[in-house]
Design a protein around this motif. Structure first.
Motif, PDB file in Angstrom:
ATOM      1  N   TRP A 251     -27.966-116.001  55.445  1.00 19.95           N
ATOM      2  CA  TRP A 251     -28.344-115.411  54.162  1.00 19.95           C
ATOM      3  C   TRP A 251     -28.347-113.820  54.281  1.00 19.95           C
ATOM      4  N   GLU A 252     -27.733-113.046  53.602  1.00 18.17           N
ATOM      5  CA  GLU A 252     -27.768-111.640  53.684  1.00 18.17           C
ATOM      6  C   GLU A 252     -28.321-111.106  52.407  1.00 18.17           C
ATOM      7  N   ALA A 253     -28.962-109.889  52.506  1.00 22.43           N
ATOM      8  CA  ALA A 253     -29.812-109.469  51.399  1.00 22.43           C
ATOM      9  C   ALA A 253     -29.129-107.916  51.034  1.00 22.43           C
ATOM     10  N   THR A 254     -28.911-107.931  49.607  1.00 19.42           N
ATOM     11  CA  THR A 254     -28.131-106.613  49.085  1.00 19.42           C
ATOM     12  C   THR A 254     -29.178-106.299  48.052  1.00 19.42           C
ATOM     13  N   ASN A 255     -29.398-105.029  47.612  1.00 25.25           N
ATOM     14  CA  ASN A 255     -29.873-104.179  46.512  1.00 25.25           C
ATOM     15  C   ASN A 255     -29.173-104.152  45.251  1.00 25.25           C
ATOM     16  N   LYS A 256     -29.860-104.377  44.063  1.00 27.97           N
ATOM     17  CA  LYS A 256     -28.629-104.615  42.891  1.00 27.97           C
ATOM     18  C   LYS A 256     -28.269-103.080  42.588  1.00 27.97           C
ATOM     19  N   ALA A 257     -29.209-102.099  43.023  1.00 28.22           N
ATOM     20  CA  ALA A 257     -28.807-100.854  42.407  1.00 28.22           C
ATOM     21  C   ALA A 257     -27.532-100.559  43.172  1.00 28.22           C
ATOM     22  N   ASP A 258     -27.514-100.867  44.658  1.00 30.64           N
ATOM     23  CA  ASP A 258     -26.302-100.352  45.311  1.00 30.64           C
ATOM     24  C   ASP A 258     -25.215-101.190  44.776  1.00 30.64           C
ATOM     25  N   ILE A 259     -25.349-102.326  44.432  1.00 32.56           N
ATOM     26  CA  ILE A 259     -23.977-103.177  43.785  1.00 32.56           C
ATOM     27  C   ILE A 259     -23.720-102.369  42.616  1.00 32.56           C
ATOM     28  N   PHE A 260     -24.416-102.041  41.759  1.00 27.12           N
ATOM     29  CA  PHE A 260     -24.056-101.107  40.463  1.00 27.12           C
ATOM     30  C   PHE A 260     -23.452-100.113  40.857  1.00 27.12           C
ATOM     31  N   GLU A 261     -24.110 -99.362  41.709  1.00 28.69           N
ATOM     32  CA  GLU A 261     -23.263 -97.864  42.143  1.00 28.69           C
ATOM     33  C   GLU A 261     -22.004 -97.987  42.591  1.00 28.69           C
ATOM     34  N   ALA A 262     -21.914 -99.328  43.419  1.00 26.44           N
ATOM     35  CA  ALA A 262     -20.480 -99.503  43.806  1.00 26.44           C
ATOM     36  C   ALA A 262     -19.699 -99.653  43.049  1.00 26.44           C
ATOM     37  N   TYR A 263     -19.924-100.608  42.033  1.00 22.20           N
ATOM     38  CA  TYR A 263     -18.978-100.990  40.979  1.00 22.20           C
ATOM     39  C   TYR A 263     -18.710 -99.518  40.180  1.00 22.20           C
TER      40      TYR A 263
ATOM     41  N   MET B 131     -28.836 -85.455  54.752  1.00 18.72           N
ATOM     42  CA  MET B 131     -29.571 -85.268  53.436  1.00 18.72           C
ATOM     43  C   MET B 131     -29.702 -86.737  52.825  1.00 18.72           C
ATOM     44  N   GLU B 132     -31.121 -87.170  52.490  1.00 27.32           N
ATOM     45  CA  GLU B 132     -31.272 -88.402  51.998  1.00 27.32           C
ATOM     46  C   GLU B 132     -31.485 -88.325  50.510  1.00 27.32           C
ATOM     47  N   ARG B 133     -30.662 -88.894  49.990  1.00 31.00           N
ATOM     48  CA  ARG B 133     -30.604 -89.046  48.476  1.00 31.00           C
ATOM     49  C   ARG B 133     -31.577 -89.806  47.854  1.00 31.00           C
ATOM     50  N   PRO B 134     -32.073 -89.810  46.701  1.00 32.29           N
ATOM     51  CA  PRO B 134     -33.370 -90.481  45.880  1.00 32.29           C
ATOM     52  C   PRO B 134     -32.901 -91.922  45.574  1.00 32.29           C
ATOM     53  N   ASN B 135     -33.596 -92.670  45.473  1.00 25.93           N
ATOM     54  CA  ASN B 135     -33.734 -94.058  45.214  1.00 25.93           C
ATOM     55  C   ASN B 135     -32.807 -94.101  43.822  1.00 25.93           C
ATOM     56  N   ALA B 136     -31.506 -94.799  43.638  1.00 27.57           N
ATOM     57  CA  ALA B 136     -30.918 -94.887  42.165  1.00 27.57           C
ATOM     58  C   ALA B 136     -31.731 -95.490  41.330  1.00 27.57           C
ATOM     59  N   TRP B 137     -32.438 -96.389  41.657  1.00 28.96           N
ATOM     60  CA  TRP B 137     -33.394 -96.930  40.486  1.00 28.96           C
ATOM     61  C   TRP B 137     -34.240 -95.961  39.577  1.00 28.96           C
ATOM     62  N   LYS B 138     -34.666 -94.934  40.261  1.00 29.80           N
ATOM     63  CA  LYS B 138     -35.296 -93.966  39.268  1.00 29.80           C
ATOM     64  C   LYS B 138     -34.772 -93.511  38.425  1.00 29.80           C
ATOM     65  N   LYS B 139     -33.395 -93.572  38.173  1.00 27.51           N
ATOM     66  CA  LYS B 139     -32.527 -92.724  37.262  1.00 27.51           C
ATOM     67  C   LYS B 139     -32.101 -93.891  35.898  1.00 27.51           C
ATOM     68  N   TYR B 140     -32.308 -95.127  36.038  1.00 20.99           N
ATOM     69  CA  TYR B 140     -31.902 -96.174  35.005  1.00 20.99           C
ATOM     70  C   TYR B 140     -32.749 -96.082  33.906  1.00 20.99           C
ATOM     71  N   ASP B 141     -32.050 -95.982  32.771  1.00 23.75           N
ATOM     72  CA  ASP B 141     -32.894 -96.256  31.413  1.00 23.75           C
ATOM     73  C   ASP B 141     -32.392 -97.601  31.063  1.00 23.75           C
ATOM     74  N   ASP B 142     -32.989 -98.020  29.968  1.00 23.62           N
ATOM     75  CA  ASP B 142     -32.815 -99.579  29.349  1.00 23.62           C
ATOM     76  C   ASP B 142     -31.450-100.132  29.526  1.00 23.62           C
ATOM     77  N   VAL B 143     -30.472 -99.120  28.991  1.00 24.82           N
ATOM     78  CA  VAL B 143     -29.014 -99.524  28.979  1.00 24.82           C
ATOM     79  C   VAL B 143     -28.478 -99.937  30.157  1.00 24.82           C
ATOM     80  N   ALA B 144     -28.717 -98.808  31.033  1.00 31.24           N
ATOM     81  CA  ALA B 144     -28.261 -98.889  32.593  1.00 31.24           C
ATOM     82  C   ALA B 144     -28.720-100.300  33.306  1.00 31.24           C
ATOM     83  N   LEU B 145     -30.239-100.482  32.839  1.00 28.72           N
ATOM     84  CA  LEU B 145     -30.621-101.775  33.392  1.00 28.72           C
ATOM     85  C   LEU B 145     -29.988-103.052  32.906  1.00 28.72           C
ATOM     86  N   ALA B 146     -29.706-102.939  31.757  1.00 31.64           N
ATOM     87  CA  ALA B 146     -29.080-104.232  31.100  1.00 31.64           C
ATOM     88  C   ALA B 146     -27.556-104.236  31.881  1.00 31.64           C
ATOM     89  N   GLU B 147     -26.807-103.259  31.636  1.00 29.88           N
ATOM     90  CA  GLU B 147     -25.462-103.207  32.637  1.00 29.88           C
ATOM     91  C   GLU B 147     -25.669-103.813  33.867  1.00 29.88           C
TER      92      GLU B 147
END
Length: 463
Positions: free
Chosen positions: A441-453, A1-17
């Motif tokens: 050089w390796e690439a990561t997505n900021k949303a994944d980093i934030f959700e991991a934290y 089951m593929e879950r949605p892209n995490a970026w879609k749920k962020y408001d301004d407060v979450a984006l700042a964090e």
């Protein structure tokens, strides 16, 4: 089951964090490219958050109680942080475990030589590398040289704008017809990964010309700058790494391109989660360990007794002394083995099975098992434990996904999970998806980093 892209749920407060966390992470991996550097920087952050050295507590015979925070180090390359909870430790610990070593080149003990009027440093590769990645690219030197008189000299050259950089040469395309016909694994010989560090001969007026004048110029420079001699390389640990900082990637700045994100992206988010949860019910532990890339061996690897011995010391100071209490504590513990997963790469889609692949930007990854072929070398987490993890993540609003490390038979890999599982504790692999893993050089997505934290915080708070 593929879950949605995490970026879609962020408001301004979450984006700042998110941007605040990722900015600090990017600075951390830019400034700390060796295990020693990561440990030193992590201790500074921990002490600022109220952690004290366990060795001092042991020396003082200081009683430890709920709310106390301690750290301990092994060989300057492995770090453990412990936040004592209100529950007895015998009832178990909540553990985050990541590794801070990364694939690289190490200088040999006798590295320096001159050839073709150039000075070279000979290397031995560490971990899983593609040798052809390392040629014709700017490189930096990081590490320590320990002298017989007890002095330790720290080396970090190639990162500042005014620093020189170093390079491994590649064969020019005009003469490379035979090289181009070789398999990728043999196109560049690992024994030829020698770093060019000088091309100017020393001139000695009035004396005989130096036997190896370019090598001598290099030795004169490091003698003046660091007060070290050629023989001091015998007791040195110098790593060759890509030069330059981690950068934001993409016009939308949604990703981070940096060296050593396997596994420092999980190490940093684990560290941040540990430091940002000041009070816990179940004692929380964060392990940042060395040598995972070569089998977790040695005194600073996870197979050493460092972790077990340190927990025993802490339990004794907390009034829970005894081998049976220690065994119960370890068996009753729960762990997230915080290690990266292979991000799905459309350009190499045949190496993945997409519905069980980690999709970039879709949140924290959980690998129920890793290993290779028939799950060889893997810890396979219990269904009951995974159900608990799902509940914790959903309750905390953490976006997560489940994945495997590529298509069956395409390869595989391991983590430290199986080592901790030998105590009988519940363990599952959990981390951030990475593109170009083990490349310079390796690439990561900021949303994944934030959700991991967020996921790591939720785990040590509730597991």
């Amino acid at each position: 089951m593929e879950r949605p892209n995490a970026w879609k749920k962020y408001d301004d407060v979450a984006l700042a964090e998110l941007e605040d966390l990722c900015g600090k992470y990017r600075a951390f991996i830019s400034e700390n490219k060796t295990e020693r550097e990561c440990v030193t920087a992590s201790i500074q952050l921990a002490e600022a958050a109220g952690y004290v050295d366990l060795a001092a507590c042991v020396a003082e015979g200081r009683e430890l109680k709920a709310g106390d925070k301690v750290y301990t180090v092994s060989h300057n390359k492995t770090l453990m942080l412990v936040n004592l909870g209100t529950r007895p430790m015998e009832q178990g610990l909540n553990i985050l475990g990541a590794h801070i070593d990364s694939p690289r080149l190490d200088l040999k003990q006798n590295p320096l030589y001159e050839a073709g009027d150039m000075a070279y440093l000979d290397t031995h590769y560490y971990g899983g590398v593609k040798a052809y990645h390392w040629v014709a690219t700017p490189l930096a030197l990081h590490g320590v040289i320990c002298k017989k008189d007890g002095m330790t000299v720290e080396i970090a050259v190639g990162e500042d704008a005014d620093d020189p950089v170093f390079c491994i040469s590649d064969l020019l395309i005009h003469l490379a017809s035979e090289q181009m016909e070789k398999p990728a694994g043999k196109a560049v010989d690992h024994e030829n990964l020698d770093v060019i560090v000088g091309g100017r001969p020393v001139v000695i007026e009035g004396d005989e010309e130096a036997k190896e004048p370019v090598k001598q110029m290099f030795l004169d420079i490091i003698k003046e700058k660091y007060d070290i001699d050629e023989e001091d390389f015998l007791s040195a640990e110098i790593e060759v790494v890509p030069a330059g900082p981690a950068r934001e990637m993409g016009f939308d700045r949604s990703m981070i391109l940096g060296h050593g994100q396997d596994d420092r992206v999980c190490a940093y988010t684990s560290l941040a989660a540990q430091l940002d949860v000041p009070q816990v019910e179940t004692t929380s532990v964060t392990l940042l360990v060395d040598k995972e890339e070569i089998g977790s061996v040695g005194a600073s690897g996870m197979t050493s007794r460092f972790f077990e011995n340190a927990i025993a010391e802490i339990m004794a100071l907390a009034g829970e002394d005894g081998p049976l209490a220690l065994r119960r504590a370890l068996a009753n513990s729960r762990m997230l083995s915080s290690d990266v997963s292979a991000g799905f790469d459309h350009l190499y889609a045949d190496r993945f099975e997409k519905k069980n692949a980690a999709i970039m930007g879709h949140g924290l990854c959980f690998n129920k098992y890793t290993g290779s072929r028939g799950k060889g070398g893997s810890n396979d987490a219990d269904a009951e434990y995974f159900a608990l993890i799902r509940d914790i993540m959903d309750e905390a609003g953490v976006d997560y996904q489940t994945c495997e490390l590529g298509r069956i038979g395409a390869g595989g890999g391991g983590t430290i999970a199986y080592i901790l599982a030998e105590y009988g504790m519940d363990v599952i692999d959990s981390g951030v998806a990475v593109l170009s893993m083990h490349a310079l050089w390796e690439a990561t997505n900021k949303a994944d980093i934030f959700e991991a934290y967020k996921g790591y915080k939720a785990f040590i708070t509730r597991a």
